[in-house]
Scaffold this motif. Structure first.
Motif, PDB file in Angstrom:
ATOM      1  N   LYS A 105       0.619   5.467  -6.960  1.00 38.72           N
ATOM      2  CA  LYS A 105       0.441   4.027  -7.139  1.00 38.72           C
ATOM      3  C   LYS A 105       1.796   3.328  -7.038  1.00 38.72           C
ATOM      4  O   LYS A 105       2.784   3.778  -7.605  1.00 38.72           O
ATOM      5  CB  LYS A 105      -0.194   3.748  -8.497  1.00 38.72           C
ATOM      6  CG  LYS A 105      -0.423   2.285  -8.772  1.00 38.72           C
ATOM      7  CD  LYS A 105      -1.071   2.063 -10.111  1.00 38.72           C
ATOM      8  CE  LYS A 105      -1.238   0.589 -10.384  1.00 38.72           C
ATOM      9  NZ  LYS A 105      -1.851   0.336 -11.678  1.00 38.72           N
ATOM     10  N   GLY A 106       1.827   2.230  -6.287  1.00 40.66           N
ATOM     11  CA  GLY A 106       3.051   1.454  -6.136  1.00 40.66           C
ATOM     12  C   GLY A 106       3.903   1.866  -4.957  1.00 40.66           C
ATOM     13  O   GLY A 106       4.863   1.170  -4.609  1.00 40.66           O
ATOM     14  N   GLU A 107       3.563   2.953  -4.314  1.00 42.82           N
ATOM     15  CA  GLU A 107       4.360   3.444  -3.191  1.00 42.82           C
ATOM     16  C   GLU A 107       4.063   2.650  -1.921  1.00 42.82           C
ATOM     17  O   GLU A 107       2.910   2.384  -1.597  1.00 42.82           O
ATOM     18  CB  GLU A 107       4.063   4.921  -2.957  1.00 42.82           C
ATOM     19  CG  GLU A 107       4.889   5.559  -1.864  1.00 42.82           C
ATOM     20  CD  GLU A 107       4.640   7.050  -1.738  1.00 42.82           C
ATOM     21  OE1 GLU A 107       4.981   7.592  -0.681  1.00 42.82           O
ATOM     22  OE2 GLU A 107       4.107   7.666  -2.673  1.00 42.82           O
ATOM     23  N   ALA A 108       5.103   2.295  -1.188  1.00 38.88           N
ATOM     24  CA  ALA A 108       4.941   1.631   0.102  1.00 38.88           C
ATOM     25  C   ALA A 108       4.678   2.699   1.157  1.00 38.88           C
ATOM     26  O   ALA A 108       5.341   3.740   1.170  1.00 38.88           O
ATOM     27  CB  ALA A 108       6.190   0.839   0.449  1.00 38.88           C
ATOM     28  N   VAL A 109       3.695   2.439   2.019  1.00 33.62           N
ATOM     29  CA  VAL A 109       3.352   3.394   3.071  1.00 33.62           C
ATOM     30  C   VAL A 109       3.351   2.696   4.425  1.00 33.62           C
ATOM     31  O   VAL A 109       3.119   1.499   4.518  1.00 33.62           O
ATOM     32  CB  VAL A 109       1.979   4.063   2.825  1.00 33.62           C
ATOM     33  CG1 VAL A 109       2.005   4.901   1.556  1.00 33.62           C
ATOM     34  CG2 VAL A 109       0.860   3.040   2.756  1.00 33.62           C
ATOM     35  N   GLU A 110       3.624   3.444   5.452  1.00 31.64           N
ATOM     36  CA  GLU A 110       3.577   2.953   6.830  1.00 31.64           C
ATOM     37  C   GLU A 110       2.314   3.488   7.495  1.00 31.64           C
ATOM     38  O   GLU A 110       1.738   4.469   7.051  1.00 31.64           O
ATOM     39  CB  GLU A 110       4.814   3.425   7.600  1.00 31.64           C
ATOM     40  CG  GLU A 110       6.119   2.835   7.096  1.00 31.64           C
ATOM     41  CD  GLU A 110       6.187   1.328   7.239  1.00 31.64           C
ATOM     42  OE1 GLU A 110       5.677   0.788   8.235  1.00 31.64           O
ATOM     43  OE2 GLU A 110       6.752   0.672   6.337  1.00 31.64           O
ATOM     44  N   THR A 111       1.915   2.864   8.576  1.00 30.16           N
ATOM     45  CA  THR A 111       0.760   3.316   9.337  1.00 30.16           C
ATOM     46  C   THR A 111       0.961   4.777   9.738  1.00 30.16           C
ATOM     47  O   THR A 111       2.033   5.149  10.217  1.00 30.16           O
ATOM     48  CB  THR A 111       0.583   2.457  10.610  1.00 30.16           C
ATOM     49  OG1 THR A 111       0.452   1.099  10.217  1.00 30.16           O
ATOM     50  CG2 THR A 111      -0.641   2.880  11.395  1.00 30.16           C
ATOM     51  N   GLY A 112      -0.055   5.597   9.506  1.00 28.39           N
ATOM     52  CA  GLY A 112       0.000   6.999   9.891  1.00 28.39           C
ATOM     53  C   GLY A 112       0.519   7.945   8.824  1.00 28.39           C
ATOM     54  O   GLY A 112       0.428   9.159   8.976  1.00 28.39           O
ATOM     55  N   LYS A 113       1.057   7.416   7.717  1.00 27.42           N
ATOM     56  CA  LYS A 113       1.539   8.293   6.645  1.00 27.42           C
ATOM     57  C   LYS A 113       0.351   9.054   6.054  1.00 27.42           C
ATOM     58  O   LYS A 113      -0.700   8.487   5.799  1.00 27.42           O
ATOM     59  CB  LYS A 113       2.209   7.481   5.544  1.00 27.42           C
ATOM     60  CG  LYS A 113       2.435   8.285   4.262  1.00 27.42           C
ATOM     61  CD  LYS A 113       3.750   8.041   3.650  1.00 27.42           C
ATOM     62  CE  LYS A 113       3.886   8.723   2.304  1.00 27.42           C
ATOM     63  NZ  LYS A 113       4.436  10.047   2.389  1.00 27.42           N
ATOM     64  N   VAL A 114       0.530  10.350   5.850  1.00 19.28           N
ATOM     65  CA  VAL A 114      -0.534  11.165   5.281  1.00 19.28           C
ATOM     66  C   VAL A 114      -0.643  10.824   3.799  1.00 19.28           C
ATOM     67  O   VAL A 114       0.297  11.007   3.026  1.00 19.28           O
ATOM     68  CB  VAL A 114      -0.269  12.668   5.471  1.00 19.28           C
ATOM     69  CG1 VAL A 114      -1.322  13.500   4.765  1.00 19.28           C
ATOM     70  CG2 VAL A 114      -0.234  13.005   6.953  1.00 19.28           C
ATOM     71  N   LEU A 115      -1.802  10.293   3.412  1.00 18.09           N
ATOM     72  CA  LEU A 115      -2.051   9.897   2.028  1.00 18.09           C
ATOM     73  C   LEU A 115      -2.525  11.077   1.199  1.00 18.09           C
ATOM     74  O   LEU A 115      -2.101  11.267   0.063  1.00 18.09           O
ATOM     75  CB  LEU A 115      -3.098   8.778   1.989  1.00 18.09           C
ATOM     76  CG  LEU A 115      -2.760   7.516   2.798  1.00 18.09           C
ATOM     77  CD1 LEU A 115      -3.948   6.574   2.808  1.00 18.09           C
ATOM     78  CD2 LEU A 115      -1.521   6.842   2.258  1.00 18.09           C
ATOM     79  N   LEU A 116      -3.449  11.837   1.777  1.00 24.69           N
ATOM     80  CA  LEU A 116      -3.966  13.020   1.093  1.00 24.69           C
ATOM     81  C   LEU A 116      -4.544  13.973   2.117  1.00 24.69           C
ATOM     82  O   LEU A 116      -4.715  13.621   3.278  1.00 24.69           O
ATOM     83  CB  LEU A 116      -5.009  12.651   0.021  1.00 24.69           C
ATOM     84  CG  LEU A 116      -6.276  11.912   0.435  1.00 24.69           C
ATOM     85  CD1 LEU A 116      -7.344  12.856   0.933  1.00 24.69           C
ATOM     86  CD2 LEU A 116      -6.815  11.173  -0.782  1.00 24.69           C
ATOM     87  N   THR A 117      -4.806  15.195   1.665  1.00 25.37           N
ATOM     88  CA  THR A 117      -5.465  16.176   2.528  1.00 25.37           C
ATOM     89  C   THR A 117      -6.700  16.685   1.821  1.00 25.37           C
ATOM     90  O   THR A 117      -6.813  16.634   0.610  1.00 25.37           O
ATOM     91  CB  THR A 117      -4.539  17.362   2.873  1.00 25.37           C
ATOM     92  OG1 THR A 117      -4.184  18.041   1.667  1.00 25.37           O
ATOM     93  CG2 THR A 117      -3.289  16.905   3.604  1.00 25.37           C
TER      94      THR A 117
END
Length: 121
Positions: free
Chosen positions: A107-119
């Protein structure tokens, strides 16, 4: 000069505002209080724990909620993570049934398009 407190996304900033009424020249604005530093994100799960199905960020934004935990069984279409961009929360949904193997964001983390969020497996 008026001293005001403005809150943006839960962060308070103290600012000074000058009312202009005629010939008065504007004074230099006081610098806004810096945003507090974000807490470091926990390290992603080890690669050995990663599942065979990756769920990636569909757009850049900030993670506002993680709805699942490692080991949870999920169904296709279930909300996994919510990303906020431009004041709108967008759910990232499971594309298929499976079990969450690793969660690579917090929570609170900045992500870019394509970043793996979970598997998932």
């Amino acid at each position: 000069m008026k001293n005001l407190r403005i809150t943006v996304n839960g962060t308070a900033y103290d600012v000074q505002v000058e009312e202009l009424g005629g010939t008065a020249a504007p004074a230099a604005a006081a610098p806004a209080a810096p945003a507090p530093a974000a807490a470091p994100a926990p390290a992603p799960a080890a690669a050995g724990n990663a599942g065979s199905v990756t769920v990636a960020a569909p757009m850049p934004g900030t993670v506002v909620r993680v709805e699942v935990a490692v080991g949870d069984a999920v169904k296709a279409g279930q909300d996994l993570i919510f990303i906020e961009a431009m004041k709108m929360e967008t759910p990232v949904k499971a594309a298929q049934d499976g079990t969450v193997a690793s969660i690579n964001v917090s929570k609170g983390e900045a992500v870019e398009t394509g970043k793996v969020l979970l598997t998932m497996n």
